[in-house]
Design a protein around this motif. Structure first.
Motif, PDB file in Angstrom:
ATOM      1  N   TYR A  11       1.012  -2.880 -15.394  1.00 60.14           N
ATOM      2  CA  TYR A  11       2.387  -2.669 -15.837  1.00 60.14           C
ATOM      3  C   TYR A  11       3.268  -2.586 -14.600  1.00 60.14           C
ATOM      4  O   TYR A  11       3.292  -1.558 -13.918  1.00 60.14           O
ATOM      5  N   ASP A  12       3.995  -3.677 -14.322  1.00 59.09           N
ATOM      6  CA  ASP A  12       4.802  -3.725 -13.104  1.00 59.09           C
ATOM      7  C   ASP A  12       6.118  -2.979 -13.292  1.00 59.09           C
ATOM      8  O   ASP A  12       6.425  -2.468 -14.375  1.00 59.09           O
ATOM      9  N   ALA A  13       6.907  -2.917 -12.228  1.00 59.26           N
ATOM     10  CA  ALA A  13       8.150  -2.143 -12.240  1.00 59.26           C
ATOM     11  C   ALA A  13       9.129  -2.647 -13.293  1.00 59.26           C
ATOM     12  O   ALA A  13       9.811  -1.844 -13.937  1.00 59.26           O
ATOM     13  N   PHE A  66      16.770  -1.371 -12.356  1.00 60.54           N
ATOM     14  CA  PHE A  66      16.545  -1.561 -10.932  1.00 60.54           C
ATOM     15  C   PHE A  66      17.197  -2.860 -10.487  1.00 60.54           C
ATOM     16  O   PHE A  66      17.139  -3.862 -11.205  1.00 60.54           O
ATOM     17  N   SER A  67      17.774  -2.843  -9.305  1.00 57.53           N
ATOM     18  CA  SER A  67      18.297  -4.078  -8.714  1.00 57.53           C
ATOM     19  C   SER A  67      17.119  -4.866  -8.137  1.00 57.53           C
ATOM     20  O   SER A  67      16.027  -4.322  -7.958  1.00 57.53           O
ATOM     21  N   GLU A  68      17.353  -6.132  -7.817  1.00 57.60           N
ATOM     22  CA  GLU A  68      16.312  -6.943  -7.189  1.00 57.60           C
ATOM     23  C   GLU A  68      15.890  -6.312  -5.864  1.00 57.60           C
ATOM     24  O   GLU A  68      14.714  -6.319  -5.511  1.00 57.60           O
ATOM     25  N   GLU A  69      16.845  -5.755  -5.157  1.00 52.20           N
ATOM     26  CA  GLU A  69      16.554  -5.104  -3.877  1.00 52.20           C
ATOM     27  C   GLU A  69      15.616  -3.916  -4.075  1.00 52.20           C
ATOM     28  O   GLU A  69      14.663  -3.721  -3.322  1.00 52.20           O
ATOM     29  N   GLU A  70      15.898  -3.113  -5.085  1.00 51.75           N
ATOM     30  CA  GLU A  70      15.033  -1.968  -5.380  1.00 51.75           C
ATOM     31  C   GLU A  70      13.636  -2.431  -5.777  1.00 51.75           C
ATOM     32  O   GLU A  70      12.636  -1.881  -5.317  1.00 51.75           O
ATOM     33  N   LEU A  71      13.561  -3.445  -6.633  1.00 48.86           N
ATOM     34  CA  LEU A  71      12.265  -3.970  -7.059  1.00 48.86           C
ATOM     35  C   LEU A  71      11.453  -4.452  -5.865  1.00 48.86           C
ATOM     36  O   LEU A  71      10.252  -4.184  -5.766  1.00 48.86           O
ATOM     37  N   ASN A  72      12.096  -5.129  -4.938  1.00 47.06           N
ATOM     38  CA  ASN A  72      11.408  -5.605  -3.737  1.00 47.06           C
ATOM     39  C   ASN A  72      10.968  -4.458  -2.839  1.00 47.06           C
ATOM     40  O   ASN A  72       9.923  -4.522  -2.199  1.00 47.06           O
ATOM     41  N   ALA A  73      11.757  -3.388  -2.808  1.00 46.38           N
ATOM     42  CA  ALA A  73      11.429  -2.231  -1.963  1.00 46.38           C
ATOM     43  C   ALA A  73      10.193  -1.481  -2.462  1.00 46.38           C
ATOM     44  O   ALA A  73       9.553  -0.769  -1.690  1.00 46.38           O
ATOM     45  N   PHE A  74       9.837  -1.642  -3.734  1.00 46.49           N
ATOM     46  CA  PHE A  74       8.663  -0.954  -4.273  1.00 46.49           C
ATOM     47  C   PHE A  74       7.360  -1.550  -3.759  1.00 46.49           C
ATOM     48  O   PHE A  74       6.299  -0.976  -3.948  1.00 46.49           O
ATOM     49  N   GLY A  75       7.426  -2.692  -3.125  1.00 47.35           N
ATOM     50  CA  GLY A  75       6.238  -3.287  -2.541  1.00 47.35           C
ATOM     51  C   GLY A  75       5.542  -4.248  -3.497  1.00 47.35           C
ATOM     52  O   GLY A  75       6.006  -4.512  -4.603  1.00 47.35           O
ATOM     53  N   THR A  76       4.425  -4.718  -3.035  1.00 46.04           N
ATOM     54  CA  THR A  76       3.654  -5.705  -3.775  1.00 46.04           C
ATOM     55  C   THR A  76       2.800  -5.040  -4.845  1.00 46.04           C
ATOM     56  O   THR A  76       2.187  -4.003  -4.603  1.00 46.04           O
ATOM     57  N   LEU A  77       2.757  -5.669  -5.984  1.00 39.50           N
ATOM     58  CA  LEU A  77       1.904  -5.206  -7.076  1.00 39.50           C
ATOM     59  C   LEU A  77       0.449  -5.333  -6.642  1.00 39.50           C
ATOM     60  O   LEU A  77       0.021  -6.405  -6.226  1.00 39.50           O
ATOM     61  N   PRO A  78      -0.333  -4.238  -6.683  1.00 46.45           N
ATOM     62  CA  PRO A  78      -1.740  -4.339  -6.285  1.00 46.45           C
ATOM     63  C   PRO A  78      -2.529  -5.245  -7.230  1.00 46.45           C
ATOM     64  O   PRO A  78      -2.178  -5.388  -8.399  1.00 46.45           O
ATOM     65  N   GLU A  79      -3.571  -5.823  -6.709  1.00 46.31           N
ATOM     66  CA  GLU A  79      -4.456  -6.640  -7.536  1.00 46.31           C
ATOM     67  C   GLU A  79      -5.101  -5.743  -8.589  1.00 46.31           C
ATOM     68  O   GLU A  79      -5.506  -4.614  -8.300  1.00 46.31           O
ATOM     69  N   THR A  95      -3.297  -0.358 -13.708  1.00 46.00           N
ATOM     70  CA  THR A  95      -2.415  -0.494 -12.548  1.00 46.00           C
ATOM     71  C   THR A  95      -0.996  -0.395 -13.079  1.00 46.00           C
ATOM     72  O   THR A  95      -0.626  -1.115 -14.013  1.00 46.00           O
ATOM     73  N   PHE A  96      -0.191   0.498 -12.501  1.00 50.66           N
ATOM     74  CA  PHE A  96       1.147   0.714 -13.056  1.00 50.66           C
ATOM     75  C   PHE A  96       2.141   1.150 -11.996  1.00 50.66           C
ATOM     76  O   PHE A  96       1.778   1.715 -10.961  1.00 50.66           O
ATOM     77  N   PHE A  97       3.399   0.884 -12.301  1.00 53.74           N
ATOM     78  CA  PHE A  97       4.480   1.377 -11.469  1.00 53.74           C
ATOM     79  C   PHE A  97       4.792   2.791 -11.918  1.00 53.74           C
ATOM     80  O   PHE A  97       5.049   3.039 -13.092  1.00 53.74           O
ATOM     81  N   PRO A 143       7.690   9.869  -4.824  1.00 51.53           N
ATOM     82  CA  PRO A 143       8.396   8.610  -4.571  1.00 51.53           C
ATOM     83  C   PRO A 143       7.901   7.516  -5.521  1.00 51.53           C
ATOM     84  O   PRO A 143       6.715   7.478  -5.860  1.00 51.53           O
ATOM     85  N   PRO A 144       8.783   6.634  -5.969  1.00 46.66           N
ATOM     86  CA  PRO A 144       8.361   5.534  -6.828  1.00 46.66           C
ATOM     87  C   PRO A 144       7.385   4.625  -6.078  1.00 46.66           C
ATOM     88  O   PRO A 144       7.614   4.295  -4.916  1.00 46.66           O
ATOM     89  N   ARG A 145       6.295   4.253  -6.765  1.00 47.63           N
ATOM     90  CA  ARG A 145       5.295   3.378  -6.134  1.00 47.63           C
ATOM     91  C   ARG A 145       4.274   2.924  -7.169  1.00 47.63           C
ATOM     92  O   ARG A 145       4.227   3.450  -8.273  1.00 47.63           O
ATOM     93  N   TYR A 146       3.458   1.973  -6.771  1.00 50.20           N
ATOM     94  CA  TYR A 146       2.384   1.509  -7.636  1.00 50.20           C
ATOM     95  C   TYR A 146       1.175   2.421  -7.511  1.00 50.20           C
ATOM     96  O   TYR A 146       0.896   2.958  -6.433  1.00 50.20           O
ATOM     97  N   ARG A 147       0.464   2.573  -8.635  1.00 40.40           N
ATOM     98  CA  ARG A 147      -0.737   3.407  -8.672  1.00 40.40           C
ATOM     99  C   ARG A 147      -1.815   2.704  -9.492  1.00 40.40           C
ATOM    100  O   ARG A 147      -1.517   1.856 -10.319  1.00 40.40           O
TER     101      ARG A 147
END
Length: 187
Positions: A12-14, A25-38, A45-47, A84-88
């Motif tokens: 489940y991505d951002a 979220f803006s595109e800038e914010e989405l990009n700042a969250f980093g790469t979706l893990p494999e 896997t979720f934001f 902080p917002p991030r992938y887990r």
């Protein structure tokens, strides 16, 4: 970022989490969250927007029976924690062979790249998976989390059945046949 949702390795991505929780979220914010893990087998896997347990509970109140009606934890420190917002990546079942063990013995089962997650992280993964897949993680057992309640007992969540997700802290760190260990990939 893509959305992949199947029982063995849901992701489940951002963007998807934003839709589910009413975030923008803006595109800038989405990009700042980093790469979706494999995706990993047996993990969700979720934001994680970094929300507290209380904020999540309030936000999903009208989306079905998600939280069991409990109020004991409303004043506990662990329910107001944010991050902080991030992938887990959260294991979708209790650690293998972790039932009937003390918390110390359960921790010995963790793989080198895994840790015991905070309650808010476990619950966020459980709720997001339910909202998308309509599957309830930990429906017949509890999993211990990293947090402790004010009385010193470790927090456990689970028995996420039709009555909702339960939050408890009355078993301390003793062995119990209904309490396994929650596990997440280290950040």
């Amino acid at each position: 970022m893509t959305l992949k949702a199947c029982k063995s390795d849901p992701v489940y991505d951002a963007r998807r989490v934003a839709e589910l929780l009413g975030l923008q979220f803006s595109e800038e914010e989405l990009n700042a969250f980093g790469t979706l893990p494999e995706s990993l087998e047996d993990f969700v896997t979720f934001f994680d927007p970094g929300w507290s347990l209380l904020r999540l509970r309030e936000t999903v109140a009208g989306k079905g029976t998600i939280f069991y009606p409990q109020s004991w934890y409303n004043t506990q420190d662990f329910v107001t924690l944010e991050g902080p917002p991030r992938y887990r990546q959260l294991r979708m079942e209790a650690m293998k062979d972790s039932f009937d063990k003390t918390f110390a013995d359960q921790q010995k089962l963790l793989l080198p790249d895994e840790e015991v997650p905070l309650t808010r992280v476990v619950v966020m993964g459980m709720v997001l998976h339910f909202l998308v897949a309509k599957e309830r993680l930990f429906p017949t057992s509890y999993v211990r989390c990293q947090d402790k309640a004010s009385g010193g007992d470790r927090v456990s969540v689970g028995h996420f059945d039709g009555a909702g997700l339960h939050v408890h802290s009355d078993w301390d760190d003793n062995p119990d046949s209904s309490i396994g260990l929650a596990s997440a990939r280290k950040s």
